[in-house]
Design an enzyme around this catalytic site. Sequence first.
Site, PDB file in Angstrom:
ATOM      1  N   TYR A 135       0.837  -1.207   0.000  1.00 23.71           N
ATOM      2  CA  TYR A 135       0.000   0.000   0.000  1.00 23.71           C
ATOM      3  C   TYR A 135       0.874   1.261   0.000  1.00 23.71           C
ATOM      4  O   TYR A 135       0.662   2.177  -0.811  1.00 23.71           O
ATOM      5  CB  TYR A 135      -0.926  -0.036   1.223  1.00 23.71           C
ATOM      6  CG  TYR A 135      -1.616   1.275   1.520  1.00 23.71           C
ATOM      7  CD1 TYR A 135      -2.686   1.724   0.741  1.00 23.71           C
ATOM      8  CD2 TYR A 135      -1.207   2.068   2.594  1.00 23.71           C
ATOM      9  CE1 TYR A 135      -3.320   2.929   1.026  1.00 23.71           C
ATOM     10  CE2 TYR A 135      -1.838   3.268   2.879  1.00 23.71           C
ATOM     11  CZ  TYR A 135      -2.896   3.703   2.097  1.00 23.71           C
ATOM     12  OH  TYR A 135      -3.518   4.897   2.377  1.00 23.71           O
ATOM     13  N   VAL A 179      -7.326   1.717  14.337  1.00 23.19           N
ATOM     14  CA  VAL A 179      -7.301   1.349  15.753  1.00 23.19           C
ATOM     15  C   VAL A 179      -8.342   2.127  16.575  1.00 23.19           C
ATOM     16  O   VAL A 179      -8.967   1.568  17.478  1.00 23.19           O
ATOM     17  CB  VAL A 179      -5.860   1.506  16.313  1.00 23.19           C
ATOM     18  CG1 VAL A 179      -5.366   2.926  16.251  1.00 23.19           C
ATOM     19  CG2 VAL A 179      -5.747   0.984  17.729  1.00 23.19           C
TER      20      VAL A 179
HETATM   21  N1  LIG Z   1      -7.739   6.373   6.727  1.00 24.32           N
HETATM   22  C1  LIG Z   1      -6.510   6.827   6.990  1.00 24.32           C
HETATM   23  O1  LIG Z   1      -6.049   6.852   8.163  1.00 24.32           O
HETATM   24  C2  LIG Z   1      -5.639   7.344   5.862  1.00 24.32           C
HETATM   25  C3  LIG Z   1      -4.365   7.826   6.203  1.00 24.32           C
HETATM   26  C4  LIG Z   1      -3.580   8.373   5.197  1.00 24.32           C
HETATM   27  C5  LIG Z   1      -4.060   8.469   3.898  1.00 24.32           C
HETATM   28  N2  LIG Z   1      -5.284   7.967   3.589  1.00 24.32           N
HETATM   29  C6  LIG Z   1      -5.752   8.160   2.190  1.00 24.32           C
HETATM   30  O2  LIG Z   1      -6.923   8.968   2.248  1.00 24.32           O
HETATM   31  C7  LIG Z   1      -7.802   8.649   1.149  1.00 24.32           C
HETATM   32  C8  LIG Z   1      -9.210   8.386   1.664  1.00 24.32           C
HETATM   33  O3  LIG Z   1      -9.190   7.330   2.630  1.00 24.32           O
HETATM   34  P1  LIG Z   1     -10.523   6.953   3.474  1.00 24.32           P
HETATM   35  O4  LIG Z   1     -10.051   6.480   4.801  1.00 24.32           O
HETATM   36  O5  LIG Z   1     -11.515   8.054   3.384  1.00 24.32           O
HETATM   37  O6  LIG Z   1     -11.000   5.664   2.663  1.00 24.32           O
HETATM   38  P2  LIG Z   1     -12.448   5.213   2.185  1.00 24.32           P
HETATM   39  O7  LIG Z   1     -12.330   3.761   1.858  1.00 24.32           O
HETATM   40  O8  LIG Z   1     -13.495   5.639   3.140  1.00 24.32           O
HETATM   41  O9  LIG Z   1     -12.614   6.046   0.833  1.00 24.32           O
HETATM   42  C9  LIG Z   1     -12.015   5.666  -0.385  1.00 24.32           C
HETATM   43  C10 LIG Z   1     -13.089   5.736  -1.465  1.00 24.32           C
HETATM   44  O10 LIG Z   1     -12.472   5.409  -2.722  1.00 24.32           O
HETATM   45  C11 LIG Z   1     -13.436   4.685  -3.477  1.00 24.32           C
HETATM   46  N3  LIG Z   1     -12.757   3.891  -4.512  1.00 24.32           N
HETATM   47  C12 LIG Z   1     -11.935   2.808  -4.333  1.00 24.32           C
HETATM   48  N4  LIG Z   1     -11.558   2.335  -5.518  1.00 24.32           N
HETATM   49  C13 LIG Z   1     -12.133   3.110  -6.483  1.00 24.32           C
HETATM   50  C14 LIG Z   1     -12.123   3.114  -7.900  1.00 24.32           C
HETATM   51  N5  LIG Z   1     -11.453   2.182  -8.582  1.00 24.32           N
HETATM   52  N6  LIG Z   1     -12.835   4.071  -8.552  1.00 24.32           N
HETATM   53  C15 LIG Z   1     -13.547   5.006  -7.860  1.00 24.32           C
HETATM   54  N7  LIG Z   1     -13.609   5.049  -6.521  1.00 24.32           N
HETATM   55  C16 LIG Z   1     -12.902   4.118  -5.831  1.00 24.32           C
HETATM   56  C17 LIG Z   1     -14.137   3.797  -2.448  1.00 24.32           C
HETATM   57  O11 LIG Z   1     -15.380   3.306  -2.909  1.00 24.32           O
HETATM   58  C18 LIG Z   1     -14.244   4.740  -1.254  1.00 24.32           C
HETATM   59  O12 LIG Z   1     -15.491   5.412  -1.235  1.00 24.32           O
HETATM   60  C19 LIG Z   1      -7.143   7.482   0.431  1.00 24.32           C
HETATM   61  O13 LIG Z   1      -6.436   7.972  -0.688  1.00 24.32           O
HETATM   62  C20 LIG Z   1      -6.175   6.898   1.456  1.00 24.32           C
HETATM   63  O14 LIG Z   1      -5.084   6.247   0.829  1.00 24.32           O
HETATM   64  C21 LIG Z   1      -6.078   7.395   4.534  1.00 24.32           C
END
Ligand SMILES: NC(=O)c1ccc[n+]([C@@H]2O[C@H](COP(=O)([O-])OP(=O)(O)OC[C@H]3O[C@@H](n4cnc5c(N)ncnc54)[C@H](O)[C@@H]3O)[C@@H](O)[C@H]2O)c1
Length: 297
Positions: A135, A179
């Site tokens: 990832y 977590v």
């Molecule tokens: N959650 C965390 O702690 C965290 C930390 C650092 C970075 N991020 C980054 O933040 C962003 C959002 O994360 P989140 O926690 O809101 O995740 P989330 O899973 O709630 O949101 C991601 C969204 O992307 C959509 N998605 C996935 N594949 C897709 C595709 N092929 N086409 C269109 N849509 C697609 C999913 O349906 C989902 O709604 C991501 O880029 C993630 O890498 C998250």
Amino acid sequence: MKVLVTGSSGQLGSYICESMAGEYEVSGLDIAPSRHASTKDLTALGDIRDAGDASRAVSGVDVVVHCAAQVSVERSTEDPATDAHTNVLGTVNMLHASARSGVKRFVYISSAAVYGNPRSVPISEDHPTEPMSNYGASKLAGEKFTLAFGHTTPMEVVVMRPFNFYSSRADPKSPYSGVITKFVERVRMGEPPMIEGDGQQTRDFIHARDVAAMTVLLLAAEGVSGKVFNCGSGQSTSILELARTAISASGRNLKPAFTTPRKGDIRHSLADVSSARDALRFSPKVSLSEGISELLR
Ligand SMILES: NC(=O)c1ccc[n+]([C@@H]2O[C@H](COP(=O)([O-])OP(=O)(O)OC[C@H]3O[C@@H](n4cnc5c(N)ncnc54)[C@H](O)[C@@H]3O)[C@@H](O)[C@H]2O)c1
């Protein structure tokens, strides 16, 4: 100004859309329908990996916030090809469609996972990037392509690296949830939070609403093109402290439980937040105890 948010049905994407409401004309793109009232109507169903879906979504748009991703570290180990397809080729597809359509700025939501096991904390943006998961590697590749498009096209590009964010919009039933979501779900059920290892490992937690607020600052900030910004609270919290905070917010009489450490777990993670503070005047508003109480409500 017209803004497209990819991943608008997700946790962060939905907060970003909400934070812009009234100020910008917002549309969304997601492979799944939104469970959030605020993004139900503005989200077009489509896949970031599909050239047609991408070009329709970016048509007439000034700024793209690329938030859609395969977000699970565990899933990236089990199925690395899908992870890379979504996070690398999906990002390249969105970049290509955006540049061709005349999008002025592309904001890429990366992750602190690109740093891997930090050599020192707090971690500044120029810390080496040595991801320890597929990832982290795919998010870093997305960053590299984003920055390269800043050189090969007239489009402005900017990268944000959020640390661990959380909110009530994370799915508590998901085996991949973070977590905080896991601890809050357990104390809500009257069960002790389950700490993997000794609980002395530390993290930088920030509420997703604050991450969204910083994203909105990146839409129009001057002089940020080609730059990378950490997004965190700048506060270090041990997992044991987190478990105690969750227990105390629940008002229950529980004691944290301990289990075997997670393989390859990073010991300490803390953002150096000075770039965001100096360039964007950004500071988070939601404290950890407020955020956890909100989750319990
Ligand atoms: N959650 C965390 O702690 C965290 C930390 C650092 C970075 N991020 C980054 O933040 C962003 C959002 O994360 P989140 O926690 O809101 O995740 P989330 O899973 O709630 O949101 C991601 C969204 O992307 C959509 N998605 C996935 N594949 C897709 C595709 N092929 N086409 C269109 N849509 C697609 C999913 O349906 C989902 O709604 C991501 O880029 C993630 O890498 C998250």
